[in-house]
Scaffold this motif. Structure first.
Motif, PDB file in Angstrom:
ATOM      1  N   HIS A 292     -13.945  -4.339   0.886  1.00 51.93           N
ATOM      2  CA  HIS A 292     -14.056  -5.756   1.225  1.00 51.93           C
ATOM      3  C   HIS A 292     -13.040  -6.138   2.293  1.00 51.93           C
ATOM      4  O   HIS A 292     -11.996  -5.512   2.433  1.00 51.93           O
ATOM      5  N   SER A 293     -13.357  -7.198   3.024  1.00 50.97           N
ATOM      6  CA  SER A 293     -12.518  -7.569   4.167  1.00 50.97           C
ATOM      7  C   SER A 293     -11.244  -8.261   3.702  1.00 50.97           C
ATOM      8  O   SER A 293     -11.236  -8.926   2.671  1.00 50.97           O
ATOM      9  N   ARG A 294     -10.197  -8.117   4.497  1.00 45.19           N
ATOM     10  CA  ARG A 294      -8.944  -8.797   4.147  1.00 45.19           C
ATOM     11  C   ARG A 294      -8.873 -10.146   4.828  1.00 45.19           C
ATOM     12  O   ARG A 294      -8.041 -10.974   4.494  1.00 45.19           O
ATOM     13  N   GLU A 295      -9.745 -10.385   5.840  1.00 45.37           N
ATOM     14  CA  GLU A 295      -9.626 -11.621   6.633  1.00 45.37           C
ATOM     15  C   GLU A 295     -10.981 -11.992   7.211  1.00 45.37           C
ATOM     16  O   GLU A 295     -11.757 -11.107   7.569  1.00 45.37           O
ATOM     17  N   VAL A 296     -11.265 -13.283   7.270  1.00 48.02           N
ATOM     18  CA  VAL A 296     -12.498 -13.722   7.930  1.00 48.02           C
ATOM     19  C   VAL A 296     -12.165 -14.873   8.875  1.00 48.02           C
ATOM     20  O   VAL A 296     -11.418 -15.782   8.516  1.00 48.02           O
ATOM     21  N   TYR A 297     -12.658 -14.791  10.112  1.00 48.46           N
ATOM     22  CA  TYR A 297     -12.389 -15.815  11.122  1.00 48.46           C
ATOM     23  C   TYR A 297     -13.695 -16.504  11.505  1.00 48.46           C
ATOM     24  O   TYR A 297     -14.707 -15.846  11.719  1.00 48.46           O
ATOM     25  N   HIS A 298     -13.637 -17.828  11.622  1.00 47.81           N
ATOM     26  CA  HIS A 298     -14.821 -18.576  12.051  1.00 47.81           C
ATOM     27  C   HIS A 298     -14.380 -19.904  12.637  1.00 47.81           C
ATOM     28  O   HIS A 298     -13.291 -20.391  12.323  1.00 47.81           O
ATOM     29  N   THR A 299     -15.175 -20.483  13.509  1.00 48.11           N
ATOM     30  CA  THR A 299     -14.919 -21.859  13.970  1.00 48.11           C
ATOM     31  C   THR A 299     -16.233 -22.610  13.887  1.00 48.11           C
ATOM     32  O   THR A 299     -17.302 -22.010  13.759  1.00 48.11           O
ATOM     33  N   LYS A 300     -16.156 -23.937  13.968  1.00 48.78           N
ATOM     34  CA  LYS A 300     -17.373 -24.740  13.844  1.00 48.78           C
ATOM     35  C   LYS A 300     -18.349 -24.477  14.977  1.00 48.78           C
ATOM     36  O   LYS A 300     -19.548 -24.480  14.789  1.00 48.78           O
ATOM     37  N   GLN A 363      -2.064 -14.731 -10.287  1.00 50.28           N
ATOM     38  CA  GLN A 363      -1.789 -15.940  -9.501  1.00 50.28           C
ATOM     39  C   GLN A 363      -1.674 -15.619  -8.010  1.00 50.28           C
ATOM     40  O   GLN A 363      -2.268 -16.266  -7.149  1.00 50.28           O
ATOM     41  N   ILE A 364      -0.863 -14.600  -7.719  1.00 52.49           N
ATOM     42  CA  ILE A 364      -0.591 -14.246  -6.332  1.00 52.49           C
ATOM     43  C   ILE A 364      -1.847 -13.715  -5.664  1.00 52.49           C
ATOM     44  O   ILE A 364      -2.167 -14.040  -4.521  1.00 52.49           O
ATOM     45  N   ARG A 365      -2.603 -12.923  -6.428  1.00 55.52           N
ATOM     46  CA  ARG A 365      -3.839 -12.368  -5.882  1.00 55.52           C
ATOM     47  C   ARG A 365      -4.825 -13.483  -5.531  1.00 55.52           C
ATOM     48  O   ARG A 365      -5.484 -13.456  -4.493  1.00 55.52           O
ATOM     49  N   ARG A 366      -4.918 -14.484  -6.408  1.00 55.20           N
ATOM     50  CA  ARG A 366      -5.857 -15.581  -6.178  1.00 55.20           C
ATOM     51  C   ARG A 366      -5.514 -16.328  -4.887  1.00 55.20           C
ATOM     52  O   ARG A 366      -6.388 -16.611  -4.067  1.00 55.20           O
ATOM     53  N   ILE A 367      -4.221 -16.599  -4.690  1.00 52.35           N
ATOM     54  CA  ILE A 367      -3.799 -17.345  -3.498  1.00 52.35           C
ATOM     55  C   ILE A 367      -3.996 -16.496  -2.246  1.00 52.35           C
ATOM     56  O   ILE A 367      -4.494 -16.968  -1.224  1.00 52.35           O
ATOM     57  N   ALA A 368      -3.638 -15.208  -2.334  1.00 56.06           N
ATOM     58  CA  ALA A 368      -3.715 -14.347  -1.155  1.00 56.06           C
ATOM     59  C   ALA A 368      -5.150 -14.108  -0.719  1.00 56.06           C
ATOM     60  O   ALA A 368      -5.432 -13.954   0.460  1.00 56.06           O
ATOM     61  N   GLN A 369      -6.082 -14.088  -1.693  1.00 53.59           N
ATOM     62  CA  GLN A 369      -7.463 -13.755  -1.347  1.00 53.59           C
ATOM     63  C   GLN A 369      -8.312 -14.960  -0.998  1.00 53.59           C
ATOM     64  O   GLN A 369      -9.406 -14.806  -0.467  1.00 53.59           O
ATOM     65  N   HIS A 370      -7.821 -16.149  -1.292  1.00 54.91           N
ATOM     66  CA  HIS A 370      -8.662 -17.324  -1.063  1.00 54.91           C
ATOM     67  C   HIS A 370      -8.875 -17.571   0.430  1.00 54.91           C
ATOM     68  O   HIS A 370      -7.936 -17.579   1.215  1.00 54.91           O
ATOM     69  N   ARG A 371     -10.157 -17.749   0.831  1.00 55.00           N
ATOM     70  CA  ARG A 371     -10.475 -18.108   2.210  1.00 55.00           C
ATOM     71  C   ARG A 371     -11.481 -19.243   2.194  1.00 55.00           C
ATOM     72  O   ARG A 371     -12.425 -19.231   1.402  1.00 55.00           O
ATOM     73  N   HIS A 372     -11.290 -20.183   3.088  1.00 54.75           N
ATOM     74  CA  HIS A 372     -12.261 -21.268   3.188  1.00 54.75           C
ATOM     75  C   HIS A 372     -13.394 -20.808   4.091  1.00 54.75           C
ATOM     76  O   HIS A 372     -13.165 -20.404   5.218  1.00 54.75           O
ATOM     77  N   LEU A 373     -14.624 -20.851   3.572  1.00 54.53           N
ATOM     78  CA  LEU A 373     -15.772 -20.346   4.334  1.00 54.53           C
ATOM     79  C   LEU A 373     -16.702 -21.486   4.725  1.00 54.53           C
ATOM     80  O   LEU A 373     -16.764 -22.505   4.028  1.00 54.53           O
ATOM     81  N   PRO A 374     -17.437 -21.339   5.823  1.00 51.62           N
ATOM     82  CA  PRO A 374     -18.457 -22.337   6.151  1.00 51.62           C
ATOM     83  C   PRO A 374     -19.498 -22.395   5.030  1.00 51.62           C
ATOM     84  O   PRO A 374     -19.769 -21.386   4.370  1.00 51.62           O
ATOM     85  N   LYS A 375     -20.102 -23.575   4.866  1.00 49.66           N
ATOM     86  CA  LYS A 375     -21.009 -23.773   3.732  1.00 49.66           C
ATOM     87  C   LYS A 375     -22.162 -22.778   3.737  1.00 49.66           C
ATOM     88  O   LYS A 375     -22.555 -22.241   2.703  1.00 49.66           O
ATOM     89  N   SER A 376     -22.688 -22.483   4.935  1.00 47.05           N
ATOM     90  CA  SER A 376     -23.847 -21.583   5.011  1.00 47.05           C
ATOM     91  C   SER A 376     -23.481 -20.205   4.478  1.00 47.05           C
ATOM     92  O   SER A 376     -24.219 -19.616   3.679  1.00 47.05           O
TER      93      SER A 376
END
Length: 422
Positions: A292-300, A363-376
């Protein structure tokens, strides 16, 4: 600093370190601002990019209207524009010495251009032009010799001095979408064809070595710059597959996270990570050995990402997309750019080690892995999870109600391989 390691003198060492690790992880997410700038100037979608082998600040890009631009990344400006082809620029690559570069296009030509801008009053024209018989879909240059390879109807190996190919390699009868030279074993090539094959060739024997057939078509592949036999393939079935070319029976790792076809992939110069561009309008960074990816990048505004490159200093990522922009990202989202004071460096290293020590704590894993993704993308991930679960349940039920041993377990790695032909 002399330090007494007697545990009796440090009664709260772990709780204290845990708190520091938690704060470091939170701060990392606070400072994660990966987007640096966008290079705009193209009048059509960006179709391909190439790195300059000698200069970190120079990058080349080709668009769907046949235009090639050379950019200066430090000034974030276009320094030269060439109308190179009629129709799409299908592929481009720089010569290993950095004095010239090659482009191929829909107008059935291969052109070689000087890297320097023409003198005042000089015409902007190619050094050489080769007229081919069919449309070329990709090009790559040898890492040490004056030899390059093009692909289209077949894989052609060219000498720079000649106008006809030295040899043509083919296996099967389908259009080949990309060809790549191995950076270490420089006589090896890999190519992807639209009949779902990944074919490996040897330039010395001028014959194909072996091929692996997958369930769906592979769009492109990239060789690991540190491990000679390892390459990663970007597939239409939303996954990336890392293969060891000596054992093609099953991939080393299946990288799953994208929710649409993966269009491009490029390795970091350390060979430990790679970046992938997808039709789902996002760019992801995968460690080579993780699924699985460690990072995801996106813009509107970013549309389908067609091409992606990891710069040679391991610091930045460039991606070119449908809506005519090239975007510059940090490879490490929360990294501080510029000069660091020694104390800052020490604090960063300490925090990094703390995060590694406590990385599996919930706790730490949850924070480190959380990414905000576009709704789609978020909704599609949810949907695919349900589909995967349904398939798993169906398989379990079938196995439960059939004769023992009649339904063997097939690992996730082997599911996507149809055959290996040698």
């Amino acid at each position: 600093v002399p330090r007494n390691y007697d545990p009796a003198l440090h009664p709260f060492e772990v709780p204290r370190e845990y708190t520091r690790a938690l704060n470091a992880t939170k701060l990392e997410r606070v400072f994660a601002k990966p987007f640096l700038s966008s290079l705009d100037g193209h009048r059509d979608g960006v179709n391909c990019m190439a790195k300059h082998p000698k200069s970190l600040s120079t990058v080349l890009s080709g668009a769907c209207d046949g235009e090639v631009k050379i950019w200066n990344l430090t000034k974030r400006q276009c320094i030269r524009t060439i109308q190179a082809h009629e129709g799409f620029v299908r592929g481009m690559c720089a010569r290993f010495c950095g004095t010239s570069f090659f482009t191929v296009g829909d107008d059935k030509t291969v052109k070689q251009w000087k890297m320097e801008s023409p003198e005042y009053g000089e015409e902007e024209e190619p050094i050489h032009t080769i007229l081919g018989k069919t449309v070329y879909t990709g090009i790559d240059h040898h890492w040490k010799e004056a030899v390059f390879a093009t692909c289209g109807h077949q894989v052609d190996i060219w000498d720079e001095q000649r106008t006809s190919p030295m040899c043509s390699l083919t296996w099967g009868f389908d259009s080949i979408s990309s060809v790549k030279f191995n950076p270490i074993e420089t006589y090896l090539l890999g190519s992807c064809a639209s009949d779902r094959n990944i074919v490996l060739y040897d330039m010395r024997k001028s014959t194909p070595l072996k091929k692996v057939i997958l369930n769906m078509r592979t769009n492109t592949l990239c060789w690991n710059p540190m491990e000679a036999f390892v390459f990663t393939a970007a597939n239409e079935d939303y996954n990336l597959y890392t293969f060891d070319m000596r054992y093609l029976e099953s991939p080393v790792t299946v990288h799953m996270d994208h929710v649409s076809a993966v269009l491009d992939v490029d390795y970091s110069p350390t060979g430990k990570e790679f970046v992938s561009a997808s039709f789902d309008k996002s760019v992801r960074i995968f460690p080579v050995d993780k699924g699985h990816s460690r990072e995801v990048y996106h813009t509107k505004r970013m549309q389908h990402v067609i091409t992606v490159k990891w710069t040679s200093d391991n610091k930045y990522i460039l991606c070119g997309s449908d809506e005519m922009n090239i975007r510059l990202w940090k490879a490490n989202a929360s990294e501080k750019l510029g000069v660091l004071a020694p104390r800052e460096k020490a604090a960063m290293n300490y925090n990094q080690k703390l995060k590694e020590k406590f990385q599996y704590h919930p706790q730490i894993r949850r924070i480190a892995q959380h990414r905000h993704l576009p709704k789609s993308i978020f909704c599609q991930i949810k949907e695919q999870r349900i589909m995967r679960e349904a398939r798993r349940r169906k398989e379990l039920n079938r196995r439960k109600h059939s004769k023992p041993g009649s339904m063997p377990f097939v690992s996730e790695r082997k599911k996507h391989i149809v055959a290996v032909v040698k």
